[in-house]
Design a protein around this motif. Structure first.
Motif, PDB file in Angstrom:
ATOM      1  N   LEU A   1       0.679 -13.089  -6.188  1.00 32.72           N
ATOM      2  CA  LEU A   1       0.990 -11.752  -6.670  1.00 32.72           C
ATOM      3  C   LEU A   1       2.035 -11.079  -5.791  1.00 32.72           C
ATOM      4  O   LEU A   1       2.154 -11.376  -4.605  1.00 32.72           O
ATOM      5  CB  LEU A   1      -0.265 -10.867  -6.691  1.00 32.72           C
ATOM      6  CG  LEU A   1      -1.486 -11.382  -7.452  1.00 32.72           C
ATOM      7  CD1 LEU A   1      -2.534 -11.866  -6.472  1.00 32.72           C
ATOM      8  CD2 LEU A   1      -2.062 -10.273  -8.322  1.00 32.72           C
ATOM      9  N   ALA A   2       2.766 -10.160  -6.390  1.00 33.19           N
ATOM     10  CA  ALA A   2       3.697  -9.291  -5.669  1.00 33.19           C
ATOM     11  C   ALA A   2       3.367  -7.853  -6.032  1.00 33.19           C
ATOM     12  O   ALA A   2       2.961  -7.570  -7.161  1.00 33.19           O
ATOM     13  CB  ALA A   2       5.143  -9.611  -6.040  1.00 33.19           C
ATOM     14  N   GLY A   3       3.538  -6.940  -5.058  1.00 34.24           N
ATOM     15  CA  GLY A   3       3.229  -5.552  -5.358  1.00 34.24           C
ATOM     16  C   GLY A   3       3.559  -4.627  -4.213  1.00 34.24           C
ATOM     17  O   GLY A   3       4.290  -4.982  -3.288  1.00 34.24           O
ATOM     18  N   PHE A   4       3.010  -3.435  -4.292  1.00 30.86           N
ATOM     19  CA  PHE A   4       3.263  -2.424  -3.266  1.00 30.86           C
ATOM     20  C   PHE A   4       1.982  -1.664  -2.977  1.00 30.86           C
ATOM     21  O   PHE A   4       1.027  -1.655  -3.769  1.00 30.86           O
ATOM     22  CB  PHE A   4       4.374  -1.454  -3.699  1.00 30.86           C
ATOM     23  CG  PHE A   4       3.961  -0.483  -4.774  1.00 30.86           C
ATOM     24  CD1 PHE A   4       3.417   0.752  -4.447  1.00 30.86           C
ATOM     25  CD2 PHE A   4       4.114  -0.813  -6.108  1.00 30.86           C
ATOM     26  CE1 PHE A   4       3.029   1.640  -5.433  1.00 30.86           C
ATOM     27  CE2 PHE A   4       3.737   0.081  -7.102  1.00 30.86           C
ATOM     28  CZ  PHE A   4       3.186   1.307  -6.758  1.00 30.86           C
ATOM     29  N   GLU A   5       1.978  -1.024  -1.803  1.00 29.95           N
ATOM     30  CA  GLU A   5       0.853  -0.177  -1.413  1.00 29.95           C
ATOM     31  C   GLU A   5       1.401   1.104  -0.792  1.00 29.95           C
ATOM     32  O   GLU A   5       2.233   1.058   0.120  1.00 29.95           O
ATOM     33  CB  GLU A   5      -0.050  -0.898  -0.418  1.00 29.95           C
ATOM     34  CG  GLU A   5      -1.250  -0.084   0.042  1.00 29.95           C
ATOM     35  CD  GLU A   5      -2.113  -0.865   1.017  1.00 29.95           C
ATOM     36  OE1 GLU A   5      -2.580  -1.963   0.644  1.00 29.95           O
ATOM     37  OE2 GLU A   5      -2.291  -0.400   2.166  1.00 29.95           O
ATOM     38  N   LEU A   6       0.954   2.247  -1.291  1.00 34.77           N
ATOM     39  CA  LEU A   6       1.362   3.550  -0.787  1.00 34.77           C
ATOM     40  C   LEU A   6       0.169   4.196  -0.103  1.00 34.77           C
ATOM     41  O   LEU A   6      -0.912   4.298  -0.685  1.00 34.77           O
ATOM     42  CB  LEU A   6       1.849   4.430  -1.934  1.00 34.77           C
ATOM     43  CG  LEU A   6       2.269   5.855  -1.581  1.00 34.77           C
ATOM     44  CD1 LEU A   6       3.517   5.844  -0.699  1.00 34.77           C
ATOM     45  CD2 LEU A   6       2.519   6.667  -2.851  1.00 34.77           C
ATOM     46  N   GLY A   7       0.352   4.622   1.155  1.00 33.79           N
ATOM     47  CA  GLY A   7      -0.725   5.252   1.905  1.00 33.79           C
ATOM     48  C   GLY A   7      -0.343   6.632   2.380  1.00 33.79           C
ATOM     49  O   GLY A   7       0.821   6.898   2.688  1.00 33.79           O
ATOM     50  N   THR A   8      -1.315   7.529   2.444  1.00 33.63           N
ATOM     51  CA  THR A   8      -1.090   8.866   2.989  1.00 33.63           C
ATOM     52  C   THR A   8      -2.261   9.230   3.892  1.00 33.63           C
ATOM     53  O   THR A   8      -3.425   8.997   3.549  1.00 33.63           O
ATOM     54  CB  THR A   8      -0.915   9.911   1.863  1.00 33.63           C
ATOM     55  OG1 THR A   8      -0.648  11.186   2.436  1.00 33.63           O
ATOM     56  CG2 THR A   8      -2.140  10.004   0.970  1.00 33.63           C
ATOM     57  N   TYR A   9      -1.948   9.794   5.061  1.00 37.94           N
ATOM     58  CA  TYR A   9      -2.953  10.080   6.084  1.00 37.94           C
ATOM     59  C   TYR A   9      -3.376  11.540   6.018  1.00 37.94           C
ATOM     60  O   TYR A   9      -2.543  12.441   5.937  1.00 37.94           O
ATOM     61  CB  TYR A   9      -2.385   9.770   7.468  1.00 37.94           C
ATOM     62  CG  TYR A   9      -2.313   8.282   7.758  1.00 37.94           C
ATOM     63  CD1 TYR A   9      -3.196   7.689   8.644  1.00 37.94           C
ATOM     64  CD2 TYR A   9      -1.379   7.470   7.124  1.00 37.94           C
ATOM     65  CE1 TYR A   9      -3.145   6.323   8.909  1.00 37.94           C
ATOM     66  CE2 TYR A   9      -1.320   6.116   7.367  1.00 37.94           C
ATOM     67  CZ  TYR A   9      -2.203   5.544   8.263  1.00 37.94           C
ATOM     68  OH  TYR A   9      -2.164   4.190   8.514  1.00 37.94           O
ATOM     69  N   LEU A  38      -2.994   3.745  -2.544  1.00 36.98           N
ATOM     70  CA  LEU A  38      -2.876   3.241  -3.913  1.00 36.98           C
ATOM     71  C   LEU A  38      -2.183   1.901  -3.842  1.00 36.98           C
ATOM     72  O   LEU A  38      -1.107   1.774  -3.254  1.00 36.98           O
ATOM     73  CB  LEU A  38      -2.062   4.204  -4.777  1.00 36.98           C
ATOM     74  CG  LEU A  38      -1.714   3.726  -6.192  1.00 36.98           C
ATOM     75  CD1 LEU A  38      -2.963   3.629  -7.048  1.00 36.98           C
ATOM     76  CD2 LEU A  38      -0.694   4.638  -6.847  1.00 36.98           C
ATOM     77  N   LYS A  39      -2.798   0.865  -4.429  1.00 40.18           N
ATOM     78  CA  LYS A  39      -2.278  -0.500  -4.360  1.00 40.18           C
ATOM     79  C   LYS A  39      -2.141  -1.053  -5.768  1.00 40.18           C
ATOM     80  O   LYS A  39      -3.064  -0.960  -6.577  1.00 40.18           O
ATOM     81  CB  LYS A  39      -3.227  -1.371  -3.531  1.00 40.18           C
ATOM     82  CG  LYS A  39      -2.889  -2.862  -3.466  1.00 40.18           C
ATOM     83  CD  LYS A  39      -3.899  -3.556  -2.565  1.00 40.18           C
ATOM     84  CE  LYS A  39      -3.665  -5.066  -2.520  1.00 40.18           C
ATOM     85  NZ  LYS A  39      -4.053  -5.708  -3.811  1.00 40.18           N
ATOM     86  N   VAL A  40      -0.966  -1.631  -6.068  1.00 39.08           N
ATOM     87  CA  VAL A  40      -0.680  -2.204  -7.384  1.00 39.08           C
ATOM     88  C   VAL A  40      -0.097  -3.601  -7.203  1.00 39.08           C
ATOM     89  O   VAL A  40       0.831  -3.792  -6.410  1.00 39.08           O
ATOM     90  CB  VAL A  40       0.316  -1.324  -8.168  1.00 39.08           C
ATOM     91  CG1 VAL A  40       0.605  -1.932  -9.538  1.00 39.08           C
ATOM     92  CG2 VAL A  40      -0.208   0.095  -8.320  1.00 39.08           C
ATOM     93  N   ASP A  41      -0.631  -4.591  -7.936  1.00 44.54           N
ATOM     94  CA  ASP A  41      -0.152  -5.980  -7.854  1.00 44.54           C
ATOM     95  C   ASP A  41      -0.019  -6.586  -9.238  1.00 44.54           C
ATOM     96  O   ASP A  41      -0.779  -6.240 -10.152  1.00 44.54           O
ATOM     97  CB  ASP A  41      -1.127  -6.846  -7.048  1.00 44.54           C
ATOM     98  CG  ASP A  41      -1.066  -6.582  -5.565  1.00 44.54           C
ATOM     99  OD1 ASP A  41       0.011  -6.737  -4.982  1.00 44.54           O
ATOM    100  OD2 ASP A  41      -2.102  -6.205  -4.986  1.00 44.54           O
ATOM    101  N   GLY A  42       0.923  -7.541  -9.373  1.00 44.77           N
ATOM    102  CA  GLY A  42       1.069  -8.312 -10.591  1.00 44.77           C
ATOM    103  C   GLY A  42       1.309  -9.775 -10.266  1.00 44.77           C
ATOM    104  O   GLY A  42       1.958 -10.102  -9.272  1.00 44.77           O
ATOM    105  N   ALA A  43       0.764 -10.679 -11.096  1.00 50.02           N
ATOM    106  CA  ALA A  43       0.871 -12.119 -10.850  1.00 50.02           C
ATOM    107  C   ALA A  43       2.233 -12.647 -11.269  1.00 50.02           C
ATOM    108  O   ALA A  43       2.774 -12.244 -12.299  1.00 50.02           O
ATOM    109  CB  ALA A  43      -0.215 -12.865 -11.606  1.00 50.02           C
ATOM    110  N   PHE A  44       2.801 -13.563 -10.445  1.00 54.01           N
ATOM    111  CA  PHE A  44       4.059 -14.205 -10.815  1.00 54.01           C
ATOM    112  C   PHE A  44       3.972 -15.726 -10.756  1.00 54.01           C
ATOM    113  O   PHE A  44       4.926 -16.416 -11.111  1.00 54.01           O
ATOM    114  CB  PHE A  44       5.203 -13.714  -9.918  1.00 54.01           C
ATOM    115  CG  PHE A  44       5.088 -14.118  -8.468  1.00 54.01           C
ATOM    116  CD1 PHE A  44       5.602 -15.328  -8.020  1.00 54.01           C
ATOM    117  CD2 PHE A  44       4.474 -13.289  -7.548  1.00 54.01           C
ATOM    118  CE1 PHE A  44       5.505 -15.701  -6.689  1.00 54.01           C
ATOM    119  CE2 PHE A  44       4.378 -13.642  -6.219  1.00 54.01           C
ATOM    120  CZ  PHE A  44       4.884 -14.857  -5.786  1.00 54.01           C
TER     121      PHE A  44
END
Length: 508
Positions: A227-235, A244-250
């Motif tokens: 999978l490839a994706g991104f993760e956004l974090g706030t403290y 918030l984490k989002v992934d998709g299979a490739f």
């Protein structure tokens, strides 16, 4: 003579210091709120006899346009029922009017696209209006009422239902996009309205693998999903954060698997803040690509180790699990990522800063068209998508970007993309109204019978922006999309709106 020169020098320096202070971009505040909602949708009788209701849960972010109107974006995913892997993306608009200091009415409209899990979603386009009554508890509010969902482009999902929502105020500070890439010394910023507590944010681009375990997954048992994706974090404190984490299979299975998680964690730093250990736990939705996640609700415990490699950039290695609570779907997760930390929008921190630079941020909502998009079994036809793209400027002319898209017309409701890349854009011309850009993205895509093989696509494009006002531009582009391992090979065209602002990034 000496006294005159000294007085002149004093006046000059005083004026220079004052001029620099008043030239610092004005801090503006945008009122906004996050919303989590849930509705139970009665499913039509199709391939599953006596099918249970689909529990549909959404994450939204809305901007207040004035005292009573709002607009924003939202993503939905199935969390109960039998359609795990059903996802949508859409735009929101509505009114929020207070009847008293605590009670309010909320009437709104959501338009989007998506689908999945062999559901009768047609082309994917749907509407979801609602009319709710809410109560404000000051730091959060709850509301509930009537809603209606209709997948109107050939879909069979159509029902009235009650919805439940939780809303949390999430305002943010910003400056004009024209301020991006301007830098100011720390002392000048301390004398401005940016002299407030800084906020810490992180953005990570990552690659993950899920090793599937358990006989419940049939032919996918033992396979590894890439999978490839991104993760956004706030403290919200020095150590505690939300993400918030989002992934998709490739690669690894038939294209179409996706997961979305919302959660929190604890951050521990040592080795002079060069090394971090993060413990995280998330909950969300996932499925697709032949994966049986039942209703779609998944949990995500994880432990990460990060090492600084350059200033605010870290390399991250994580180990955890992605699974349904009853272990019907159970995987071991291993990943690596590149993470960027930002101290933003304030001078006050336990860290020592030397200056601050304003960085450009662009959020683009658009409509994509792939002409004559090849299918695995169905006849070839155009594919339409609703798309969200976010650009972060590295400098005046180069940006990194991430994009997610969901089908809304063209008989491919389950198709979705999650891609990242780089772009370059010119300086503005024609009275500072027009700029031209070139970008190349790649990543995961699949579902809806679109021929993407195991899911890897590349997508170069060229286009232009036309500025409408200080925060909005019209945007359009043309390009090409190609799938590796599949027959998708189409020219593409898109148009939409770009919301652009800048934020203050503090520098050590």
């Amino acid at each position: 003579m000496k006294k005159i020169l000294s007085l002149f020098l004093f006046l000059f320096l005083s004026y220079h210091s004052y001029a620099q202070t008043i030239e610092i971009p004005k801090k503006q505040t945008q009122k906004a709120f996050a919303k989590l909602d849930f509705l139970s949708i009665k499913m039509p009788e199709t391939s599953i006899p006596n099918e249970k209701n689909m529990g549909f849960s959404g994450i939204h972010y809305n901007l207040m346009l004035n005292d009573w109107a709002y607009a924003g974006l939202g993503i939905y995913g199935a969390v109960t029922g039998e359609r795990g892997g059903f996802f949508t993306l859409g735009v929101n608009a509505g009114i929020k009017k207070y009847l008293s200091p605590k009670f309010y009415v909320d009437a709104g409209f959501h338009f989007g696209g998506g689908g999945g899990a062999a559901a009768p979603d047609g082309g994917g386009a749907f509407i979801l209006p609602h009319a709710n009554l809410g109560y404000d508890f000051e730091h959060f509010s709850i509301n509930s009422g009537w809603s209606y969902v209709d997948f109107f482009d050939g879909g069979l999902i159509q029902n009235h239902q009650i919805n439940f929502s939780l809303e949390i105020p999430l305002n943010y500070d910003y400056a004009s996009y024209r301020a991006s890439e301007t830098e100011y010394n720390f002392n000048s910023l301390k004398q401005s309205d940016w002299n407030v507590n800084s906020k810490r944010t992180s953005l990570m681009l990552h690659l993950n693998t899920l090793k599937i375990k358990g006989e419940t997954q049939g032919i996918n048992n033992g396979k590894t999903i890439k999978l490839a994706g991104f993760e956004l974090g706030t403290y919200f404190t020095k150590n505690w954060f939300a993400f918030l984490k989002v992934d998709g299979a490739f690669d690894g299975i038939k294209a179409g698997y996706m997961d979305v998680f919302l959660g929190g964690g604890y951050h521990l730093s040592f080795n002079n803040n060069s090394t971090n250990i993060l413990a995280k736990f998330g909950a969300g939705a996932g499925g697709g690509g032949g994966i049986d996640s039942q209703g779609g609700f998944l949990i995500y415990p994880d432990l990460s180790l990060e090492q600084r490699i350059f200033k605010d950039i870290y390399i991250s290695v994580n180990k955890g699990f992605v699974m349904s609570p009853n272990s019907h779907f159970y995987t071991s997760s291993l990943g690596v990522g590149l993470k960027y930390y930002v101290e933003r929008n304030g001078t006050n921190s336990d860290k020592k800063f030397s200056s601050g630079k304003f960085k450009g941020l662009e959020i683009i909502t658009k409509h994509d068209i792939y002409f004559n998009a090849d299918r695995d079994s169905n006849p070839t036809e155009d594919l339409h998508q609703i798309s969200l793209q976010i650009n972060l400027n590295l400098n005046k002319n180069i940006y990194i970007t991430g994009q997610t898209s969901f089908a809304n017309f063209g008989n491919a409701g389950a198709y979705a993309e999650g891609i990242v890349g780089l772009g370059v854009q010119t300086n503005s011309f024609m009275n500072d109204k027009v700029s031209i850009f070139l970008q190349a993205l790649g990543g995961a895509a699949g579902g809806g019978d679109i021929s993407t093989g195991q899911g890897l696509i590349v997508k170069p494009s060229v286009g232009f922006n036309y500025q409408l006002n200080d925060n909005l531009s019209f945007r359009s582009a043309a390009g090409y999309v190609k799938a590796k391992g599949g027959s998708l090979s189409s020219t593409a065209f898109n148009f939409g709106l770009k919301y652009h602002i800048s934020f203050l990034k503090m520098k050590k």
